[in-house]
Design a protein around this motif. Sequence first.
Motif, PDB file in Angstrom:
ATOM      1  N   SER A 258      29.601  46.400  39.726  1.00  0.00           N
ATOM      2  CA  SER A 258      30.535  45.496  39.066  1.00  0.00           C
ATOM      3  C   SER A 258      30.249  44.041  39.430  1.00  0.00           C
ATOM      4  O   SER A 258      29.869  43.728  40.555  1.00  0.00           O
ATOM      5  CB  SER A 258      31.971  45.844  39.472  1.00  0.00           C
ATOM      6  OG  SER A 258      32.871  44.928  38.892  1.00  0.00           O
TER       7      SER A 258
ATOM      8  N   SER B 205      32.677  41.931  39.245  1.00  0.00           N
ATOM      9  CA  SER B 205      33.970  41.438  39.728  1.00  0.00           C
ATOM     10  C   SER B 205      34.500  42.349  40.835  1.00  0.00           C
ATOM     11  O   SER B 205      35.537  42.987  40.683  1.00  0.00           O
ATOM     12  CB  SER B 205      34.956  41.336  38.575  1.00  0.00           C
ATOM     13  OG  SER B 205      35.048  42.571  37.902  1.00  0.00           O
TER      14      SER B 205
ATOM     15  N   SER C 103      38.106  41.612  42.091  1.00  0.00           N
ATOM     16  CA  SER C 103      39.156  42.121  41.205  1.00  0.00           C
ATOM     17  C   SER C 103      39.309  43.634  41.344  1.00  0.00           C
ATOM     18  O   SER C 103      40.423  44.150  41.343  1.00  0.00           O
ATOM     19  CB  SER C 103      38.857  41.771  39.752  1.00  0.00           C
ATOM     20  OG  SER C 103      38.925  40.384  39.565  1.00  0.00           O
TER      21      SER C 103
ATOM     22  N   THR D 290      41.101  44.294  44.612  1.00  0.00           N
ATOM     23  CA  THR D 290      42.513  43.936  44.471  1.00  0.00           C
ATOM     24  C   THR D 290      43.261  44.987  43.670  1.00  0.00           C
ATOM     25  O   THR D 290      44.368  45.399  44.045  1.00  0.00           O
ATOM     26  CB  THR D 290      42.648  42.553  43.798  1.00  0.00           C
ATOM     27  OG1 THR D 290      41.979  41.585  44.605  1.00  0.00           O
ATOM     28  CG2 THR D 290      44.100  42.167  43.608  1.00  0.00           C
ATOM     29  N   ALA D 291      42.653  45.448  42.584  1.00  0.00           N
ATOM     30  CA  ALA D 291      43.285  46.476  41.746  1.00  0.00           C
ATOM     31  C   ALA D 291      43.448  47.779  42.514  1.00  0.00           C
ATOM     32  O   ALA D 291      44.501  48.435  42.428  1.00  0.00           O
ATOM     33  CB  ALA D 291      42.461  46.705  40.487  1.00  0.00           C
TER      34      ALA D 291
END
Length: 85
Positions: free
Chosen positions: A24, A26, A29, A32-33
């Motif tokens: 990925s 990101s 992110s 965090t998700a």
Amino acid sequence: CYSNELNYWDLKLNNAYAVLKDTSDSVLSLRTAQRAWITYRDACCDYRLAEWGAGTTGGGQALAECLMTETALQALKLEGHWVDR
């Protein structure tokens, strides 16, 4: 039984997360998700436990079933096999 299946799905979840993390753009992110999902899962399963009563046999089974189910669903989502609609 739930504990064994939870271990299975937890391994699949961690493997899928590792693959996504490595591929990925990101990663922040994604991390965090995933952390938010853990908080969500725990809150949902704590609620299920409270419905049954924390000190009851049914409560322990409800908690174990919830953790297993939520972990399995998240593993499938991360693997791309499950889509929320």
